[in-house]
Design an enzyme around this catalytic site. Sequence first.
Site, PDB file in Angstrom:
ATOM      1  N   ASP A  43       0.824  -1.211   0.000  1.00 52.97           N
ATOM      2  CA  ASP A  43       0.000   0.000   0.000  1.00 52.97           C
ATOM      3  C   ASP A  43       0.860   1.264   0.000  1.00 52.97           C
ATOM      4  O   ASP A  43       1.851   1.355   0.723  1.00 52.97           O
ATOM      5  CB  ASP A  43      -0.888   0.030   1.237  1.00 52.97           C
ATOM      6  CG  ASP A  43      -1.910  -1.099   1.279  1.00 52.97           C
ATOM      7  OD1 ASP A  43      -1.583  -2.202   0.825  1.00 52.97           O
ATOM      8  OD2 ASP A  43      -3.028  -0.857   1.776  1.00 52.97           O
TER       9      ASP A  43
ATOM     10  N   HIS B 274      -1.085   4.611  -0.654  1.00 57.60           N
ATOM     11  CA  HIS B 274      -2.104   5.522  -0.122  1.00 57.60           C
ATOM     12  C   HIS B 274      -1.738   7.000  -0.268  1.00 57.60           C
ATOM     13  O   HIS B 274      -1.789   7.758   0.697  1.00 57.60           O
ATOM     14  CB  HIS B 274      -2.405   5.183   1.333  1.00 57.60           C
ATOM     15  CG  HIS B 274      -3.302   3.990   1.497  1.00 57.60           C
ATOM     16  ND1 HIS B 274      -4.590   3.951   0.992  1.00 57.60           N
ATOM     17  CD2 HIS B 274      -3.092   2.791   2.092  1.00 57.60           C
ATOM     18  CE1 HIS B 274      -5.134   2.779   1.278  1.00 57.60           C
ATOM     19  NE2 HIS B 274      -4.245   2.050   1.931  1.00 57.60           N
TER      20      HIS B 274
ATOM     21  N   ASP C 182      -3.963  -0.167  -3.749  1.00 57.00           N
ATOM     22  CA  ASP C 182      -4.164   0.896  -2.756  1.00 57.00           C
ATOM     23  C   ASP C 182      -3.187   2.046  -2.991  1.00 57.00           C
ATOM     24  O   ASP C 182      -2.377   2.397  -2.131  1.00 57.00           O
ATOM     25  CB  ASP C 182      -4.055   0.345  -1.332  1.00 57.00           C
ATOM     26  CG  ASP C 182      -5.356  -0.308  -0.875  1.00 57.00           C
ATOM     27  OD1 ASP C 182      -6.197  -0.615  -1.745  1.00 57.00           O
ATOM     28  OD2 ASP C 182      -5.530  -0.501   0.337  1.00 57.00           O
TER      29      ASP C 182
ATOM     30  N   ASN D 108      -8.372  -2.855  -2.738  1.00 60.62           N
ATOM     31  CA  ASN D 108      -9.749  -2.516  -2.374  1.00 60.62           C
ATOM     32  C   ASN D 108     -10.041  -1.020  -2.487  1.00 60.62           C
ATOM     33  O   ASN D 108     -11.202  -0.616  -2.607  1.00 60.62           O
ATOM     34  CB  ASN D 108     -10.065  -3.007  -0.959  1.00 60.62           C
ATOM     35  CG  ASN D 108      -9.209  -2.365   0.107  1.00 60.62           C
ATOM     36  OD1 ASN D 108      -7.983  -2.472   0.060  1.00 60.62           O
ATOM     37  ND2 ASN D 108      -9.830  -1.711   1.074  1.00 60.62           N
ATOM     38  N   HIS D 109      -9.000  -0.184  -2.485  1.00 61.15           N
ATOM     39  CA  HIS D 109      -9.221   1.256  -2.640  1.00 61.15           C
ATOM     40  C   HIS D 109      -9.272   1.683  -4.107  1.00 61.15           C
ATOM     41  O   HIS D 109      -9.531   2.860  -4.376  1.00 61.15           O
ATOM     42  CB  HIS D 109      -8.145   2.046  -1.893  1.00 61.15           C
ATOM     43  CG  HIS D 109      -8.417   2.158  -0.429  1.00 61.15           C
ATOM     44  ND1 HIS D 109      -8.949   3.286   0.148  1.00 61.15           N
ATOM     45  CD2 HIS D 109      -8.250   1.257   0.572  1.00 61.15           C
ATOM     46  CE1 HIS D 109      -9.084   3.085   1.453  1.00 61.15           C
ATOM     47  NE2 HIS D 109      -8.668   1.858   1.732  1.00 61.15           N
TER      48      HIS D 109
ATOM     49  N   HIS E 278      -3.758  -8.300  -3.620  1.00 61.50           N
ATOM     50  CA  HIS E 278      -3.798  -7.242  -2.620  1.00 61.50           C
ATOM     51  C   HIS E 278      -4.191  -7.759  -1.241  1.00 61.50           C
ATOM     52  O   HIS E 278      -3.554  -7.435  -0.235  1.00 61.50           O
ATOM     53  CB  HIS E 278      -4.761  -6.137  -3.031  1.00 61.50           C
ATOM     54  CG  HIS E 278      -4.854  -5.054  -1.998  1.00 61.50           C
ATOM     55  ND1 HIS E 278      -3.851  -4.127  -1.833  1.00 61.50           N
ATOM     56  CD2 HIS E 278      -5.801  -4.763  -1.054  1.00 61.50           C
ATOM     57  CE1 HIS E 278      -4.176  -3.306  -0.838  1.00 61.50           C
ATOM     58  NE2 HIS E 278      -5.349  -3.675  -0.344  1.00 61.50           N
TER      59      HIS E 278
ATOM     60  N   HIS F 138      -2.347  -4.739   2.160  1.00 62.34           N
ATOM     61  CA  HIS F 138      -3.672  -4.547   2.766  1.00 62.34           C
ATOM     62  C   HIS F 138      -3.694  -4.305   4.268  1.00 62.34           C
ATOM     63  O   HIS F 138      -4.673  -3.768   4.775  1.00 62.34           O
ATOM     64  CB  HIS F 138      -4.545  -5.758   2.423  1.00 62.34           C
ATOM     65  CG  HIS F 138      -6.011  -5.592   2.679  1.00 62.34           C
ATOM     66  ND1 HIS F 138      -6.706  -4.448   2.329  1.00 62.34           N
ATOM     67  CD2 HIS F 138      -6.931  -6.434   3.241  1.00 62.34           C
ATOM     68  CE1 HIS F 138      -7.975  -4.596   2.652  1.00 62.34           C
ATOM     69  NE2 HIS F 138      -8.141  -5.784   3.212  1.00 62.34           N
TER      70      HIS F 138
END
EC number: 3.1.3.16
Length: 416
Positions: free
Chosen positions: A62, A64, A90, A122-123, A173, A248
């Site tokens: 990730d 982000h 992500d 998932n993002h 992920h 994740h």
Amino acid sequence: MTVPFKIPISDLDYCLEQLLDHKPPKILPPETIQQLCHTLKTELLQTPNIISLQSPISVVGDIHGQYHDLLEIFQIGGSPPQTNYLFLGDYVDRGYYSVETISLLLVLKLRYPERVFLIRGNHESRTITTNYGFYTEVLNKYQGSADVWTFITDLFDYLPLGATIDGKIFACHGGLSPSCQQLDQIRAVDRFREIPHDGIMADLVWSDPDVAISDFKLSPRGAGYLFGNDVIDKFCQDNNLVQMIRAHQLCNEGYTSYWKGKCLTVWSAPNYCYRCGNKASVLEILHSNYDSKDPTNGSDGEISSINGEFIGVNTSFESFGDDDDDYNDYRNRFNNSSRLHKQQGVLPGQFFNVFEASKENDEDTLQGKSVNGINFDDELSTSDDTSGSGGNNNKGDFFAAFFQERPKRQQVEYFL
């Protein structure tokens, strides 16, 4: 869809220059992002749900929206095309620079299509990005227009769901699904859509390992499942795999190893949300030359150390010739490492680069920025900035040249 023309390398290098040569980085115009997304969607239409990759390769968890920490990853681990990268999803939300982060990754994927690989997390979802920062950030940075959010979230529907490395390692992920026992079931999924609430596609981006259970259990996240040792053992056995790599989950030390390395979590956003104080890591896979069917039962490479100081490592590189250019960069960084620490019961040929937040991350934290409180004047500034390498004329490989001019930052390496 009309097939767009191939974007010239000079145009992609110009995009890199805009993102890299200014502080803060310049955001790309909406029409540029639209063209990048349109071109990449066309290419991804031909890409299978599970992409087949080969080592050596670096695996990133990730990010982000922590743009400057993404640059730190390239500074520590090497920049494309010298280093191959698999990103586990992500890319946006929560961080201050989601627009710049995903823009850079899109440009790099188009600039180095055989070196940079992106899969879905998932993002990478319209629903999630509406609630966790990316949508609001786009509105703030593009004068209230959501067009860029639409272009990018439409692209997310095209990203692959997973990857195999050397045919022995599965990467995704999140985790495994009770609806899926075979990789071919993942290959058969219709991925060109928003992530559903349940089913194989949802579980791949939402599930988590749990050492306290052996089977599946509903996840407290409200989507996906927790899965235990028996689940991953059977999945690996049925698909002739030795390991699963995923992201994740926040890891305070930058990574977590489960079941003697059969499952690894890679986390690549240091000081997550600008307040967690965690480390981050990138997993480098040098090779997967495993003698046994289940190499997690033993160690093929022996590390000698005293009080954490590296003495020597008994890992064979002879199977890779000196003329193997793809491998040399990884081998040299491995041999030149001075701080390697022993980890028990994990696969040979793998190690983590563990790093802390960039100084820009620290500066943003001290300034108290938030996704909904971005300094618009700074973000949208078009004034000339002489602090970067704007005078660089090496248009043949702008991205690599950018990192050659930056001082090498210290990293801590943990051998696996």
